[in-house]
Design a protein around this motif. Structure first.
Motif: not given
Length: 263
Positions: A66-71
């Motif tokens: 998974s990759l959260n671009r905001t956090t």
């Protein structure tokens, strides 16, 4: 796959009916053994982020789960979690070392093969209350100031001036007698002088998250030197990233592997 499993179960049932229950037990044992052997397999959730693997994709299997671009947080599966390097590559512009790096990049172990990388950049900001935080800092500072004042008085006593204020004698600088510079922060640990200020997420651009593992460790200084000589331009993204990895590991690691995903 479902058809294969059903066929195996039917076959075991026929053997049980024709022969003895021990044969069915053997079939069940084989199925259990097969399940145990997959404990380090890449989890099914790995398909959540489309990645592009390269290098030794068996020994150094890596998947971005998974990759959260905001956090700016990524969960990553790594079959060989030693000697990890995480990069942010902007083709034609920049290669940023995220991990290992003092400026950004933390690694948290979630399980034996799953790790969480915090990739948010930070800025070191001087603490407004850093003065006097270290143990004995105030005492050391006051002792230094007393020594400095005493030396200044001694030097002043050596100087003889005439009625106009002009120095007649004693004005030569005595080597080794320069009063010390007293800094209250000099005895405060470096980490006590600074706050870590999180920076906003990186601005949108053509950027790729690259995760690498290798058989041998590359020291931080050697990594920085190697990075200086690398190019961020090739005929396409895959060749660019694979060329960067090859430049990092050439002559150092017997094997390496990696993956990259859109960021």
């Amino acid at each position: 796959m479902q058809k294969t499993v059903s066929a195996r179960n039917s076959f075991c049932s026929l053997l049980f009916a024709a022969l003895t229950g021990s044969v069915l037990g053997a079939c069940n044992h084989a199925a259990v053994a097969q399940k145990v052997g997959t404990t380090t397999a890449i989890p099914a959730a790995a398909a959540a982020v489309k990645g592009h693997a390269f290098g030794d994709t068996i020994k150094h299997a890596i998947r971005v789960l998974s990759l959260n671009r905001t956090t700016e947080i990524a969960d990553v599966f790594m079959r060989q979690p030693n000697n990890v390097i995480v990069l942010a590559v902007e083709p034609g512009h920049d290669i940023e070392v995220i991990y290992p790096s003092p400026g950004s990049g933390t690694k948290k172990k979630l399980s034996s093969n799953n790790f969480r990388f915090g990739m948010q950049r930070i800025e070191l900001v001087a603490k407004s209350n850093a003065t006097g935080e270290g143990p004995g800092a105030r005492q050391a500072y006051e002792a230094c100031m007393r020594t400095r004042s005493a030396m200044v008085r001694q030097e002043a006593a050596r100087v003889v001036r005439d009625s106009t204020g002009r120095i007649i004698s004693g004005g030569d600088i005595v080597v080794g007698r320069e009063p010390p510079t007293c800094d209250l922060l000099s005895s405060v640990p470096l980490e006590a002088q600074w706050d870590r200020k999180p920076l906003p997420p990186r601005a949108p651009s053509e950027r790729y998250l690259v995760v690498l593992t290798s058989s041998n460790k590359i020291e931080a200084l050697d990594l920085m030197v190697r990075m200086e000589g690398l190019s961020t331009v090739a005929s396409d993204v895959a060749l660019t990233i694979e060329a960067i990895a090859a430049g990092i590991f050439v002559g150092v690691s017997d094997s390496y592997g990696g993956t990259w995903v859109n960021w």
